[in-house]
Design a protein around this motif. Structure first.
Motif, PDB file in Angstrom:
ATOM      1  N   GLU A  35     -42.385 -73.566  19.005  1.00 50.78           N
ATOM      2  CA  GLU A  35     -41.997 -75.457  18.992  1.00 50.78           C
ATOM      3  C   GLU A  35     -42.372 -76.015  20.413  1.00 50.78           C
ATOM      4  O   GLU A  35     -42.349 -75.832  21.060  1.00 50.78           O
ATOM      5  CB  GLU A  35     -40.316 -75.059  18.666  1.00 50.78           C
ATOM      6  CG  GLU A  35     -39.987 -76.902  19.200  1.00 50.78           C
ATOM      7  CD  GLU A  35     -40.568 -77.864  17.365  1.00 50.78           C
ATOM      8  OE1 GLU A  35     -40.706 -76.890  16.713  1.00 50.78           O
ATOM      9  OE2 GLU A  35     -39.723 -78.511  18.204  1.00 50.78           O
ATOM     10  N   ILE A  36     -42.949 -77.602  20.240  1.00 48.48           N
ATOM     11  CA  ILE A  36     -43.694 -77.709  20.689  1.00 48.48           C
ATOM     12  C   ILE A  36     -42.522 -79.333  20.883  1.00 48.48           C
ATOM     13  O   ILE A  36     -42.163 -80.268  20.155  1.00 48.48           O
ATOM     14  CB  ILE A  36     -44.467 -78.594  20.252  1.00 48.48           C
ATOM     15  CG1 ILE A  36     -45.823 -77.632  20.365  1.00 48.48           C
ATOM     16  CG2 ILE A  36     -45.950 -79.258  21.978  1.00 48.48           C
ATOM     17  CD1 ILE A  36     -46.706 -76.459  20.634  1.00 48.48           C
ATOM     18  N   LYS A  37     -42.222 -79.669  22.716  1.00 47.67           N
ATOM     19  CA  LYS A  37     -41.678 -80.578  22.290  1.00 47.67           C
ATOM     20  C   LYS A  37     -42.414 -81.469  24.222  1.00 47.67           C
ATOM     21  O   LYS A  37     -42.805 -81.163  24.618  1.00 47.67           O
ATOM     22  CB  LYS A  37     -39.969 -80.681  22.714  1.00 47.67           C
ATOM     23  CG  LYS A  37     -39.082 -79.404  22.006  1.00 47.67           C
ATOM     24  CD  LYS A  37     -38.560 -80.474  20.532  1.00 47.67           C
ATOM     25  CE  LYS A  37     -38.095 -79.941  20.358  1.00 47.67           C
ATOM     26  NZ  LYS A  37     -38.220 -80.686  18.505  1.00 47.67           N
ATOM     27  N   SER A  38     -42.188 -82.755  23.739  1.00 48.01           N
ATOM     28  CA  SER A  38     -42.858 -83.666  24.392  1.00 48.01           C
ATOM     29  C   SER A  38     -41.102 -84.368  25.538  1.00 48.01           C
ATOM     30  O   SER A  38     -40.379 -84.623  24.859  1.00 48.01           O
ATOM     31  CB  SER A  38     -43.519 -84.809  23.747  1.00 48.01           C
ATOM     32  OG  SER A  38     -44.418 -85.665  24.967  1.00 48.01           O
ATOM     33  N   ASP A  39     -41.393 -84.173  26.561  1.00 44.40           N
ATOM     34  CA  ASP A  39     -39.858 -84.530  27.049  1.00 44.40           C
ATOM     35  C   ASP A  39     -40.654 -85.538  28.843  1.00 44.40           C
ATOM     36  O   ASP A  39     -40.670 -84.956  29.327  1.00 44.40           O
ATOM     37  CB  ASP A  39     -39.359 -83.508  28.072  1.00 44.40           C
ATOM     38  CG  ASP A  39     -37.635 -83.616  27.867  1.00 44.40           C
ATOM     39  OD1 ASP A  39     -37.622 -85.018  28.899  1.00 44.40           O
ATOM     40  OD2 ASP A  39     -36.948 -83.341  27.967  1.00 44.40           O
ATOM     41  N   ASP A  40     -40.029 -86.739  28.942  1.00 45.79           N
ATOM     42  CA  ASP A  40     -40.705 -87.352  30.143  1.00 45.79           C
ATOM     43  C   ASP A  40     -39.654 -86.939  30.837  1.00 45.79           C
ATOM     44  O   ASP A  40     -39.728 -87.342  32.428  1.00 45.79           O
ATOM     45  CB  ASP A  40     -40.498 -88.692  30.277  1.00 45.79           C
ATOM     46  CG  ASP A  40     -41.389 -89.468  28.574  1.00 45.79           C
ATOM     47  OD1 ASP A  40     -42.835 -89.171  28.500  1.00 45.79           O
ATOM     48  OD2 ASP A  40     -41.289 -90.110  27.775  1.00 45.79           O
ATOM     49  N   GLY A  41     -38.566 -86.193  31.033  1.00 47.33           N
ATOM     50  CA  GLY A  41     -37.553 -86.419  31.932  1.00 47.33           C
ATOM     51  C   GLY A  41     -37.375 -85.320  32.306  1.00 47.33           C
ATOM     52  O   GLY A  41     -36.490 -85.120  34.047  1.00 47.33           O
ATOM     53  N   ILE A  42     -38.656 -84.043  32.125  1.00 43.24           N
ATOM     54  CA  ILE A  42     -38.416 -82.838  33.207  1.00 43.24           C
ATOM     55  C   ILE A  42     -39.120 -83.347  34.599  1.00 43.24           C
ATOM     56  O   ILE A  42     -39.371 -83.217  35.361  1.00 43.24           O
ATOM     57  CB  ILE A  42     -39.642 -82.342  32.310  1.00 43.24           C
ATOM     58  CG1 ILE A  42     -38.329 -81.169  30.514  1.00 43.24           C
ATOM     59  CG2 ILE A  42     -40.245 -80.626  32.701  1.00 43.24           C
ATOM     60  CD1 ILE A  42     -39.469 -80.850  29.480  1.00 43.24           C
ATOM     61  N   ALA A  43     -40.256 -84.477  34.055  1.00 42.99           N
ATOM     62  CA  ALA A  43     -41.015 -84.854  35.343  1.00 42.99           C
ATOM     63  C   ALA A  43     -39.969 -85.626  36.286  1.00 42.99           C
ATOM     64  O   ALA A  43     -40.030 -85.438  37.563  1.00 42.99           O
ATOM     65  CB  ALA A  43     -41.988 -85.489  35.163  1.00 42.99           C
ATOM     66  N   LEU A  49     -41.953 -75.164  23.897  1.00 44.05           N
ATOM     67  CA  LEU A  49     -43.439 -75.454  25.071  1.00 44.05           C
ATOM     68  C   LEU A  49     -42.886 -77.193  24.938  1.00 44.05           C
ATOM     69  O   LEU A  49     -42.681 -77.342  24.145  1.00 44.05           O
ATOM     70  CB  LEU A  49     -44.630 -75.448  24.170  1.00 44.05           C
ATOM     71  CG  LEU A  49     -45.495 -74.133  24.534  1.00 44.05           C
ATOM     72  CD1 LEU A  49     -44.775 -72.759  23.521  1.00 44.05           C
ATOM     73  CD2 LEU A  49     -46.928 -74.432  23.908  1.00 44.05           C
ATOM     74  N   PHE A  50     -42.516 -77.563  25.964  1.00 44.48           N
ATOM     75  CA  PHE A  50     -42.056 -78.808  26.501  1.00 44.48           C
ATOM     76  C   PHE A  50     -43.255 -79.003  27.321  1.00 44.48           C
ATOM     77  O   PHE A  50     -43.478 -79.188  28.752  1.00 44.48           O
ATOM     78  CB  PHE A  50     -40.870 -78.444  27.413  1.00 44.48           C
ATOM     79  CG  PHE A  50     -40.283 -78.007  26.747  1.00 44.48           C
ATOM     80  CD1 PHE A  50     -39.292 -78.437  25.879  1.00 44.48           C
ATOM     81  CD2 PHE A  50     -39.973 -77.154  27.125  1.00 44.48           C
ATOM     82  CE1 PHE A  50     -37.858 -77.914  25.192  1.00 44.48           C
ATOM     83  CE2 PHE A  50     -38.259 -76.310  26.592  1.00 44.48           C
ATOM     84  CZ  PHE A  50     -37.357 -76.773  25.754  1.00 44.48           C
ATOM     85  N   TYR A  51     -43.875 -80.490  26.822  1.00 50.79           N
ATOM     86  CA  TYR A  51     -44.935 -81.637  27.471  1.00 50.79           C
ATOM     87  C   TYR A  51     -44.698 -82.258  27.831  1.00 50.79           C
ATOM     88  O   TYR A  51     -43.606 -82.644  27.263  1.00 50.79           O
ATOM     89  CB  TYR A  51     -45.374 -81.577  26.624  1.00 50.79           C
ATOM     90  CG  TYR A  51     -47.395 -82.757  26.543  1.00 50.79           C
ATOM     91  CD1 TYR A  51     -47.829 -81.421  27.093  1.00 50.79           C
ATOM     92  CD2 TYR A  51     -46.830 -83.817  26.656  1.00 50.79           C
ATOM     93  CE1 TYR A  51     -48.760 -82.553  28.001  1.00 50.79           C
ATOM     94  CE2 TYR A  51     -48.634 -84.085  26.814  1.00 50.79           C
ATOM     95  CZ  TYR A  51     -49.378 -83.618  27.338  1.00 50.79           C
ATOM     96  OH  TYR A  51     -50.465 -84.244  27.770  1.00 50.79           O
ATOM     97  N   MET A  52     -45.103 -82.332  29.427  1.00 52.94           N
ATOM     98  CA  MET A  52     -44.663 -83.261  30.954  1.00 52.94           C
ATOM     99  C   MET A  52     -46.024 -84.554  30.016  1.00 52.94           C
ATOM    100  O   MET A  52     -46.768 -83.947  30.959  1.00 52.94           O
ATOM    101  CB  MET A  52     -44.401 -82.923  31.667  1.00 52.94           C
ATOM    102  CG  MET A  52     -43.208 -81.650  31.754  1.00 52.94           C
ATOM    103  SD  MET A  52     -42.982 -81.565  33.307  1.00 52.94           S
ATOM    104  CE  MET A  52     -43.712 -79.951  33.353  1.00 52.94           C
ATOM    105  N   PRO A  53     -45.619 -85.482  29.379  1.00 54.81           N
ATOM    106  CA  PRO A  53     -47.159 -86.243  29.131  1.00 54.81           C
ATOM    107  C   PRO A  53     -47.164 -87.074  30.946  1.00 54.81           C
ATOM    108  O   PRO A  53     -48.912 -87.409  31.759  1.00 54.81           O
ATOM    109  CB  PRO A  53     -46.560 -87.564  29.191  1.00 54.81           C
ATOM    110  CG  PRO A  53     -45.453 -87.240  28.210  1.00 54.81           C
ATOM    111  CD  PRO A  53     -44.602 -86.538  28.717  1.00 54.81           C
ATOM    112  N   GLN A  54     -46.894 -87.367  32.200  1.00 53.47           N
ATOM    113  CA  GLN A  54     -47.236 -87.268  33.283  1.00 53.47           C
ATOM    114  C   GLN A  54     -47.708 -86.560  34.519  1.00 53.47           C
ATOM    115  O   GLN A  54     -48.448 -86.713  34.941  1.00 53.47           O
ATOM    116  CB  GLN A  54     -45.669 -88.139  34.145  1.00 53.47           C
ATOM    117  CG  GLN A  54     -44.459 -89.262  33.945  1.00 53.47           C
ATOM    118  CD  GLN A  54     -43.901 -88.032  33.261  1.00 53.47           C
ATOM    119  OE1 GLN A  54     -43.699 -86.884  32.521  1.00 53.47           O
ATOM    120  NE2 GLN A  54     -42.549 -88.503  33.422  1.00 53.47           N
ATOM    121  N   LYS A  55     -47.688 -84.860  33.801  1.00 53.39           N
ATOM    122  CA  LYS A  55     -48.407 -84.078  34.479  1.00 53.39           C
ATOM    123  C   LYS A  55     -49.592 -83.373  34.089  1.00 53.39           C
ATOM    124  O   LYS A  55     -50.488 -83.696  34.648  1.00 53.39           O
ATOM    125  CB  LYS A  55     -47.589 -82.592  34.852  1.00 53.39           C
ATOM    126  CG  LYS A  55     -46.323 -83.528  35.443  1.00 53.39           C
ATOM    127  CD  LYS A  55     -46.090 -83.469  37.330  1.00 53.39           C
ATOM    128  CE  LYS A  55     -44.852 -82.965  37.704  1.00 53.39           C
ATOM    129  NZ  LYS A  55     -44.983 -82.942  38.812  1.00 53.39           N
TER     130      LYS A  55
END
Length: 158
Positions: free
Chosen positions: A61-69, A99-105
């Protein structure tokens, strides 16, 4: 600035496609895109990886999360809509790996679902209302300390 569902949807699609394109290059696995399969949507799984030598299947499962960074927390959606008490993706997922994707990173954190579940059993989270949802805030630093691992060991596809 308010919540923009369409913007979040686009970020999610980008993170899923980035993973899919890379996964197709793996020589030891085949990857199946199941995002549009209703049965997999109900169990919140985006991709199925199959090990060529053994046939072992791994649900992803893929998730995109700005809050991680920004904050170091991953949002695990328990309740999708608290007004009707509908299950969030965290309750429904049958993924083996998240898998948690961080767009900023530009990379993902790869974490086994069973490890997150064990960690949550010891009460290492906060609950937060996010718009209509109820989420568990899962702190990545605290998780790594509890697991006895370096945060960098979670980085995937850098």
């Amino acid at each position: 600035m308010g919540y923009n569902f369409q913007e979040d949807l686009k970020k999610a699609e980008i993170s899923e496609m980035k993973f899919y394109e890379k996964a197709k290059t793996y020589s030891k696995y085949t990857v199946e895109d199941v995002r549009n399969d209703k049965a997999y949507q109900e169990i919140d799984v985006d991709f199925v990886m199959t090990r060529k030598t053994t046939g072992e299947r791994i649900n992803i499962e893929i998730k995109s999360d700005d809050g991680i960074a920004k904050y170091g927390n991953i949002l695990l959606e328990e309740i999708s809509n608290r007004y009707i008490n509908s299950d969030g993706w965290w309750r429904k997922t049958k993924a083996d790996w998240l898998l948690f994707y961080m767009p900023q990173k530009g990379y993902y954190y790869k974490i086994k679902v069973k490890d997150i579940k064990e960690y949550l059993l010891v009460g290492q989270y906060q609950t937060k209302n996010v718009f209509n949802s109820v989420c568990k805030l899962f702190n990545i630093e605290k998780f790594c300390k509890w697991k006895g691992i370096e945060k960098d060991s979670l980085i995937f596809m850098q």
